[in-house]
Design an enzyme around this catalytic site. Structure first.
Site, PDB file in Angstrom:
ATOM      1  N   ASP A  62     -59.732 -44.822 126.998  1.00 32.95           N
ATOM      2  CA  ASP A  62     -60.443 -45.796 127.860  1.00 32.95           C
ATOM      3  C   ASP A  62     -61.748 -45.526 127.900  1.00 32.95           C
ATOM      4  O   ASP A  62     -62.039 -44.392 128.897  1.00 32.95           O
ATOM      5  CB  ASP A  62     -59.653 -45.854 129.252  1.00 32.95           C
ATOM      6  CG  ASP A  62     -60.183 -46.539 130.381  1.00 32.95           C
ATOM      7  OD1 ASP A  62     -61.174 -47.188 130.154  1.00 32.95           O
ATOM      8  OD2 ASP A  62     -59.393 -46.899 131.344  1.00 32.95           O
ATOM      9  N   TYR A 152     -73.864 -57.960 131.611  1.00 35.94           N
ATOM     10  CA  TYR A 152     -73.625 -57.889 130.149  1.00 35.94           C
ATOM     11  C   TYR A 152     -75.069 -57.917 129.487  1.00 35.94           C
ATOM     12  O   TYR A 152     -75.207 -57.013 128.361  1.00 35.94           O
ATOM     13  CB  TYR A 152     -72.702 -59.124 129.753  1.00 35.94           C
ATOM     14  CG  TYR A 152     -72.514 -58.950 128.457  1.00 35.94           C
ATOM     15  CD1 TYR A 152     -71.435 -57.968 127.711  1.00 35.94           C
ATOM     16  CD2 TYR A 152     -73.065 -59.682 127.420  1.00 35.94           C
ATOM     17  CE1 TYR A 152     -70.775 -58.135 126.415  1.00 35.94           C
ATOM     18  CE2 TYR A 152     -72.571 -59.973 126.025  1.00 35.94           C
ATOM     19  CZ  TYR A 152     -71.624 -59.056 125.592  1.00 35.94           C
ATOM     20  OH  TYR A 152     -71.552 -58.979 124.102  1.00 35.94           O
ATOM     21  N   LYS A 156     -76.726 -54.955 126.880  1.00 38.56           N
ATOM     22  CA  LYS A 156     -77.156 -55.055 125.642  1.00 38.56           C
ATOM     23  C   LYS A 156     -78.615 -54.783 125.298  1.00 38.56           C
ATOM     24  O   LYS A 156     -78.991 -54.364 124.205  1.00 38.56           O
ATOM     25  CB  LYS A 156     -76.653 -56.539 125.011  1.00 38.56           C
ATOM     26  CG  LYS A 156     -75.124 -56.518 125.109  1.00 38.56           C
ATOM     27  CD  LYS A 156     -74.588 -55.556 124.437  1.00 38.56           C
ATOM     28  CE  LYS A 156     -72.868 -55.670 124.339  1.00 38.56           C
ATOM     29  NZ  LYS A 156     -72.120 -54.857 123.402  1.00 38.56           N
TER      30      LYS A 156
END
Length: 244
Positions: A62, A152, A156
C-alpha cells in the site's frame, strides 16, 4: 530481448497501464516484481506473465504507507539484490472542488502519487546498477487539466518537476530518469472519472489509447535504446497536447 535478467519493479502492476507494463517487460525477458494492493489482481498479473513464458512475482504494498514501501523494497532486495528498472505507475484521483476537499484527502493523494515516487527512488537508487532506469508515469493533466481534479494535476506537475530535478543529480550513463505522460487511455481510471461520465471532460473514443500502447513507450524509455534520453517527459497521448 531488452530486459533479459533485469529486475523490473512496477507499482500499480495489477491493472491498467501498470499491468500492461508488467506484461511487456515480462515478455521481453524481465523478472517482473508487480506491486499492488489486491492479491487476486496481483495473482492474475503473475499468471498472465508466466503463461506467456515470463517470470513474475507479486508483492502486496500500500503506497499510502511509507513503512510498507520500506518493507517491500527490503523484500525485493533480499530476493533479487538489485533493481534494474523502476516503473512508478500507481496513482489515485479525487473529484471534488478544492473547497470541498479535506486536507486528509489531499495528503493521501500526494502520498500515493508523489511521495511514494520519492521514497522508492531514494530506497532503490543505491541498489540500481549501471544501465538502470526509472520511469515515472505522469499525465497530460500536468499540462492540460479540468476542474475538480486539482490535487491529481498538481501531483503530476510535481512528478515531472521531480524527474527534471533528479536528472541533475544522476549520471545518465549509470541511472536515467524520465516520465511518460499518457493521455486518455482505456483503463478503469478513465471510465470511472465523474468528469468523463458527465461530459465535463470531453473524450473522443476514437482517439483513446490502449494500455499496451503506453506499455510500449514505457518499455522503450526503460530500455538501453533510450540511453541518451534523460530528465524529460514523453507525451503518449494521440496528439492531445499538440492541440493546445
Amino acid at each position: 530481448m531488452r530486459f533479459t535478467d533485469k529486475i523490473c519493479l512496477v507499482t500499480g502492476g495489477t491493472s491498467g497501464i501498470g499491468q500492461a507494463a508488467c506484461l511487456r517487460l515480462g515478455a521481453e525477458g524481465g523478472q517482473v516484481v508487480a506491486l499492488g494492493r489486491d492479491k487476486a489482481d496481483g495473482a492474475e498479473t503473475v499468471r498472465l506473465i508466466t503463461k506467456a513464458g515470463g517470470k513474475a512475482v507479486f508483492m502486496a504494498c500500500d503506497l499510502a504507507k511509507p513503512k510498507a514501501i520500506e518493507a517491500t523494497v527490503k523484500k525485493v532486495l533480499a530476493k533479487f539484490q538489485r533493481v534494474d528498472v523502476l516503473v512508478c505507475d500507481a496513482a489515485m484521483m479525487t473529484f471534488e472542488p478544492l473547497t470541498k476537499l479535506t486536507l486528509d484527502q489531499w495528503d493521501l493523494l500526494m502520498q500515493v502519487n508523489l511521495r511514494s515516487l520519492a521514497q522508492l527512488t531514494q530506497l532503490c537508487l543505491p541498489h540500481m546498477p549501471k544501465g538502470s532506469a526509472i520511469v515515472a508515469i505522469s499525465s497530460v493533466h500536468a499540462h492540460q487539466t479540468t476542474a475538480n481534479v486539482v490535487p491529481y494535476a498538481t501531483s503530476k506537475g510535481g512528478l515531472e518537476a521531480f524527474v527534471r530535478g533528479m536528472s541533475l543529480e544522476l549520471d545518465f550513463r549509470h541511472t536515467r530518469i524520465n516520465a511518460v505522460a499518457p493521455g486518455a487511455v482505456d483503463t478503469p481510471m478513465l471510465w470511472s472519472n465523474p468528469n468523463v461520465k458527465s461530459g465535463r471532460e470531453k473524450i473522443d473514443k476514437a482517439t483513446v489509447g490502449q494500455p499496451e500502447e503506453l506499455a510500449a513507450a514505457i518499455a522503450f524509455m526503460a530500455s538501453g535504446e533510450a540511453s541518451f534520453i534523460h530528465g524529460t517527459t514523453l507525451a503518449v497521448d494521440g496528439g492531445r497536447l499538440a492541440q493546445l
